[in-house]
Write an enzyme that holds these catalytic residues in place. Structure first.
Site, PDB file in Angstrom:
ATOM      1  N   HIS A  55     -90.808  15.195  72.141  1.00  0.00           N
ATOM      2  CA  HIS A  55     -91.805  15.174  73.219  1.00  0.00           C
ATOM      3  C   HIS A  55     -90.990  15.044  74.509  1.00  0.00           C
ATOM      4  O   HIS A  55     -89.903  14.474  74.497  1.00  0.00           O
ATOM      5  CB  HIS A  55     -92.699  13.933  73.142  1.00  0.00           C
ATOM      6  CG  HIS A  55     -93.486  13.795  71.896  1.00  0.00           C
ATOM      7  ND1 HIS A  55     -92.982  13.217  70.745  1.00  0.00           N
ATOM      8  CD2 HIS A  55     -94.760  14.153  71.617  1.00  0.00           C
ATOM      9  CE1 HIS A  55     -93.924  13.203  69.821  1.00  0.00           C
ATOM     10  NE2 HIS A  55     -95.003  13.762  70.310  1.00  0.00           N
ATOM     11  N   ASP A  58     -89.663  11.599  75.063  1.00  0.00           N
ATOM     12  CA  ASP A  58     -88.704  11.021  74.087  1.00  0.00           C
ATOM     13  C   ASP A  58     -87.294  11.084  74.676  1.00  0.00           C
ATOM     14  O   ASP A  58     -86.428  10.297  74.327  1.00  0.00           O
ATOM     15  CB  ASP A  58     -88.705  11.838  72.795  1.00  0.00           C
ATOM     16  CG  ASP A  58     -90.034  11.777  72.076  1.00  0.00           C
ATOM     17  OD1 ASP A  58     -90.779  10.786  72.269  1.00  0.00           O
ATOM     18  OD2 ASP A  58     -90.346  12.730  71.353  1.00  0.00           O
ATOM     19  N   MET A  89     -88.402  23.144  68.175  1.00  0.00           N
ATOM     20  CA  MET A  89     -89.773  22.858  68.612  1.00  0.00           C
ATOM     21  C   MET A  89     -89.771  21.774  69.673  1.00  0.00           C
ATOM     22  O   MET A  89     -88.983  20.826  69.611  1.00  0.00           O
ATOM     23  CB  MET A  89     -90.621  22.442  67.391  1.00  0.00           C
ATOM     24  CG  MET A  89     -92.062  22.092  67.682  1.00  0.00           C
ATOM     25  SD  MET A  89     -92.345  20.358  68.130  1.00  0.00           S
ATOM     26  CE  MET A  89     -92.502  19.647  66.518  1.00  0.00           C
ATOM     27  N   GLU A 182    -101.902  21.400  66.472  1.00  0.00           N
ATOM     28  CA  GLU A 182    -101.804  20.461  65.365  1.00  0.00           C
ATOM     29  C   GLU A 182    -103.090  19.659  65.248  1.00  0.00           C
ATOM     30  O   GLU A 182    -103.371  18.792  66.076  1.00  0.00           O
ATOM     31  CB  GLU A 182    -100.635  19.498  65.539  1.00  0.00           C
ATOM     32  CG  GLU A 182    -100.537  18.502  64.399  1.00  0.00           C
ATOM     33  CD  GLU A 182     -99.335  17.613  64.505  1.00  0.00           C
ATOM     34  OE1 GLU A 182     -98.382  18.002  65.211  1.00  0.00           O
ATOM     35  OE2 GLU A 182     -99.343  16.538  63.887  1.00  0.00           O
ATOM     36  N   LYS A 184    -105.930  16.984  63.748  1.00  0.00           N
ATOM     37  CA  LYS A 184    -105.993  15.644  63.136  1.00  0.00           C
ATOM     38  C   LYS A 184    -107.439  15.178  63.271  1.00  0.00           C
ATOM     39  O   LYS A 184    -108.064  15.381  64.302  1.00  0.00           O
ATOM     40  CB  LYS A 184    -105.046  14.680  63.853  1.00  0.00           C
ATOM     41  CG  LYS A 184    -104.953  13.297  63.203  1.00  0.00           C
ATOM     42  CD  LYS A 184    -103.909  12.422  63.893  1.00  0.00           C
ATOM     43  CE  LYS A 184    -103.827  11.033  63.285  1.00  0.00           C
ATOM     44  NZ  LYS A 184    -102.825  10.180  63.970  1.00  0.00           N
ATOM     45  N   GLU A 218    -100.408  19.264  59.544  1.00  0.00           N
ATOM     46  CA  GLU A 218     -99.649  18.088  59.101  1.00  0.00           C
ATOM     47  C   GLU A 218    -100.247  17.557  57.800  1.00  0.00           C
ATOM     48  O   GLU A 218    -101.470  17.354  57.696  1.00  0.00           O
ATOM     49  CB  GLU A 218     -99.628  16.971  60.133  1.00  0.00           C
ATOM     50  CG  GLU A 218     -98.840  15.754  59.621  1.00  0.00           C
ATOM     51  CD  GLU A 218     -98.667  14.629  60.592  1.00  0.00           C
ATOM     52  OE1 GLU A 218     -98.155  14.854  61.705  1.00  0.00           O
ATOM     53  OE2 GLU A 218     -99.066  13.502  60.247  1.00  0.00           O
ATOM     54  N   HIS A 221    -102.497  14.513  58.115  1.00  0.00           N
ATOM     55  CA  HIS A 221    -103.751  14.683  58.864  1.00  0.00           C
ATOM     56  C   HIS A 221    -104.839  15.343  58.022  1.00  0.00           C
ATOM     57  O   HIS A 221    -105.976  14.868  57.998  1.00  0.00           O
ATOM     58  CB  HIS A 221    -103.500  15.492  60.137  1.00  0.00           C
ATOM     59  CG  HIS A 221    -102.542  14.820  61.063  1.00  0.00           C
ATOM     60  ND1 HIS A 221    -102.077  15.409  62.221  1.00  0.00           N
ATOM     61  CD2 HIS A 221    -101.936  13.601  60.999  1.00  0.00           C
ATOM     62  CE1 HIS A 221    -101.244  14.567  62.831  1.00  0.00           C
ATOM     63  NE2 HIS A 221    -101.139  13.478  62.104  1.00  0.00           N
ATOM     64  N   ASP A 246     -95.758  20.206  59.738  1.00  0.00           N
ATOM     65  CA  ASP A 246     -95.354  18.788  59.785  1.00  0.00           C
ATOM     66  C   ASP A 246     -95.495  18.211  58.390  1.00  0.00           C
ATOM     67  O   ASP A 246     -96.607  18.034  57.880  1.00  0.00           O
ATOM     68  CB  ASP A 246     -96.260  18.005  60.747  1.00  0.00           C
ATOM     69  CG  ASP A 246     -95.780  18.080  62.196  1.00  0.00           C
ATOM     70  OD1 ASP A 246     -96.414  17.419  63.056  1.00  0.00           O
ATOM     71  OD2 ASP A 246     -94.794  18.806  62.454  1.00  0.00           O
ATOM     72  N   ASP A 256    -103.244   7.067  59.682  1.00  0.00           N
ATOM     73  CA  ASP A 256    -102.147   8.037  59.617  1.00  0.00           C
ATOM     74  C   ASP A 256    -100.842   7.321  59.255  1.00  0.00           C
ATOM     75  O   ASP A 256    -100.242   6.634  60.069  1.00  0.00           O
ATOM     76  CB  ASP A 256    -102.022   8.696  61.003  1.00  0.00           C
ATOM     77  CG  ASP A 256    -101.051   9.868  60.993  1.00  0.00           C
ATOM     78  OD1 ASP A 256    -100.796  10.402  62.085  1.00  0.00           O
ATOM     79  OD2 ASP A 256    -100.573  10.245  59.907  1.00  0.00           O
ATOM     80  N   ASP A 258     -97.946   8.732  57.902  1.00  0.00           N
ATOM     81  CA  ASP A 258     -96.683   9.456  58.160  1.00  0.00           C
ATOM     82  C   ASP A 258     -95.577   8.991  57.207  1.00  0.00           C
ATOM     83  O   ASP A 258     -94.449   8.730  57.625  1.00  0.00           O
ATOM     84  CB  ASP A 258     -96.230   9.278  59.617  1.00  0.00           C
ATOM     85  CG  ASP A 258     -97.192   9.957  60.596  1.00  0.00           C
ATOM     86  OD1 ASP A 258     -97.225   9.524  61.766  1.00  0.00           O
ATOM     87  OD2 ASP A 258     -97.902  10.889  60.187  1.00  0.00           O
ATOM     88  N   ASP A 287     -92.490  15.144  60.099  1.00  0.00           N
ATOM     89  CA  ASP A 287     -93.090  14.297  61.130  1.00  0.00           C
ATOM     90  C   ASP A 287     -93.500  12.997  60.438  1.00  0.00           C
ATOM     91  O   ASP A 287     -94.663  12.792  60.103  1.00  0.00           O
ATOM     92  CB  ASP A 287     -94.290  14.975  61.775  1.00  0.00           C
ATOM     93  CG  ASP A 287     -94.787  14.139  62.956  1.00  0.00           C
ATOM     94  OD1 ASP A 287     -95.883  14.431  63.471  1.00  0.00           O
ATOM     95  OD2 ASP A 287     -94.102  13.176  63.338  1.00  0.00           O
TER      96      ASP A 287
HETATM   97  C1  DIG Z   1     -98.314  13.410  65.458  1.00  0.00           C
HETATM   98  O1  DIG Z   1     -98.578  13.889  64.175  1.00  0.00           O
HETATM   99  C2  DIG Z   1     -97.871  14.525  66.357  1.00  0.00           C
HETATM  100  C3  DIG Z   1     -96.936  14.048  67.403  1.00  0.00           C
HETATM  101  O2  DIG Z   1     -95.956  13.280  66.766  1.00  0.00           O
HETATM  102  C4  DIG Z   1     -96.338  15.312  67.911  1.00  0.00           C
HETATM  103  O3  DIG Z   1     -97.016  15.650  69.085  1.00  0.00           O
HETATM  104  C5  DIG Z   1     -96.636  16.344  66.864  1.00  0.00           C
HETATM  105  C6  DIG Z   1     -95.438  17.184  66.593  1.00  0.00           C
HETATM  106  O4  DIG Z   1     -95.050  17.163  65.274  1.00  0.00           O
HETATM  107  N1  DIG Z   1     -97.134  15.577  65.732  1.00  0.00           N
HETATM  108 MN    MN Z   2     -97.451  15.676  63.475  1.00  0.00          MN
HETATM  109 MN    MN Z   3     -99.287  11.999  61.573  1.00  0.00          MN
END
Ligand code: DIG
Ligand code: MN
Ligand code: MN
Length: 386
Positions: A55, A58, A89, A182, A184, A218, A221, A246, A256, A258, A287
């Site tokens: 990001h 970051d 990315m 993406e 969610k 993802e 998600h 992801d 979430d 992860d 991710d």
């Molecule tokens: C969360 O699942 C999101 C953020 O971490 C980021 O914007 C995106 C990129 O993988 N996934």
């Molecule tokens: Mn993600």
């Molecule tokens: Mn996530």
């Protein structure tokens, strides 16, 4: 050499925010010290990763001066070159700053919407400068808890305006960028706009330049929403819209998590890897982040585990394809009839003949597909018995 040792040819990537995750959660302070991005690059390269994603903030905290921004970026570029990592990315943090508390592109305040677009353009500039070819849009704050605000339809229109404008910006700058939405279903917002891969695919079709925009599904998600990640990936591939992915893991119906790839749903991870190996040549992005319990050694065990599990499952997918019993069961599963081959184009005579055709319904009703045996063979393969 260990056949599961990752190399850059595997195209494994991690976000700076994943291996740099300090272990904070809504109920507890960080359990790990923050680490410099150049240290994360060096460690990821050591483990055999291909690239690193980020990001905007970051790497370059919001409010950094132009001169300091350039110094930070130059240092990061040197680390990438020294360790042979790329940045496939990039994405924008439109969710941490309280200014986005009620949305960024979908805020009811036009000033916030336009600030989010400006921040994203600057972040796109940074991503392209670092070599990114995919730009991800995760709408972390694009959602609502209160529908009384009356913006549920306006929000989608504002979202579309922002994406159409940013596609135009990328084209105007000559950026070789593809956008990946993406989805969610919720968290941090009560209900998120564009909650699933299916809704994102439908939304993309309404954009002015839909060819530039795909999805970044993802694992966690879709799973949070009670959906099959394998089916979501298949839908994205079918639509020609799997622009990024992801990977992680997740217990259905939870926040979430992860989790490390393969930590919970091995069969879903297996069929995800099978689909990616057959139909996708982009980065395999994890991710995910180490459990809050872990120290830095645990972070690198987490990262190595994501990549190793992917490679083991890819090897299992190859064994699946080579297993005579499994292939025989697959062949028996599908039934064809040369008389039912589709004509090159629709013809009324074909429709009339099909309507008149008799089918052996009792036999079709009683035919067993052999799915129990096929699934058992798959489980035995995953358990190492085949
Ligand atoms: C969360 O699942 C999101 C953020 O971490 C980021 O914007 C995106 C990129 O993988 N996934
Ligand atoms: Mn993600
Ligand atoms: Mn996530």
């Amino acid at each position: 050499m260990d056949p599961y040792t990752p190399t850059p040819a595997d195209r494994f990537t991690f976000g700076l925010w994943t291996v740099g995750n300090p272990g904070r959660d809504p109920f507890g302070e960080p359990t790990r010290a923050p680490r410099d991005p150049t240290h994360l690059v060096a460690k990821l390269a050591e483990l055999g990763a291909y690239g690193v994603n980020l990001h905007d903030h970051d790497l370059v905290p919001d409010g950094t001066s132009a001169a300091e921004r350039d110094r930070i970026v130059a240092t990061f570029k040197r680390a990438l070159a020294d360790h042979g990592l790329v940045v496939p990315m990039a994405t924008t943090n439109l969710f941490t700053d309280p200014v986005f508390k009620d949305g960024a592109f979908t805020s009811a305040d036009a000033r916030v919407r336009h600030y989010a677009i400006a921040k994203t353009m600057r972040s796109m500039d940074l991503g392209v400068e670092l070599g990114a070819k995919t730009y991800v849009f995760w709408g972390g704050r694009e959602g609502a808890e209160v529908d009384a605000g009356g913006k549920l339809i306006d929000a989608l229109s504002w979202y579309r305006d922002a994406l159409d404008y940013l596609c135009d910006y990328a084209v105007s700058q000559g950026f070789e960028l593809r956008f990946a939405l993406e989805p969610k279903p919720n968290e941090p917002r009560g209900h998120a706009f564009l909650p699933t891969v299916g809704s994102a695919l439908g939304f993309i079709a309404t954009l002015q330049q839909p060819g530039m925009v795909g999805v970044n599904p993802e694992f966690a998600h879709e799973t949070m929403a009670g959906l099959s990640f394998t089916h979501a990936i298949a839908a994205a591939i079918d639509a020609g819209k799997l622009f990024h992915v992801d990977l992680n893991d997740q217990v259905m119906g939870r926040f979430d998590q992860d989790l490390r790839f393969g930590a919970e749903n091995l069969k879903t991870a297996f069929f995800t890897v099978m689909l990616l190996e057959r139909h996708y040549d982009g980065p395999r992005h994890f991710d995910a982040h180490a459990l809050r319990t872990e120290d830095e050694d645990g972070v690198w065990a987490f990262a190595a585990g994501c990549m190793r599990t992917y490679k083991i499952l890819a090897a299992k997918a190859a064994r699946f394809d080579a297993d005579p019993e499994i292939q025989a069961a697959l062949a028996a599963y599908r039934a064809d009839d040369p008389e039912l081959a589709w004509p090159p184009r629709f013809a009324s005579e074909h429709a009339e003949a099909l309507k008149a055709r008799s089918f052996d319904l009792p036999s079709l009703r009683s035919r067993g597909p052999g799915l129990e045996r096929l699934d058992q063979l798959t489980v035995e393969l995953l358990l190492g018995e085949r």
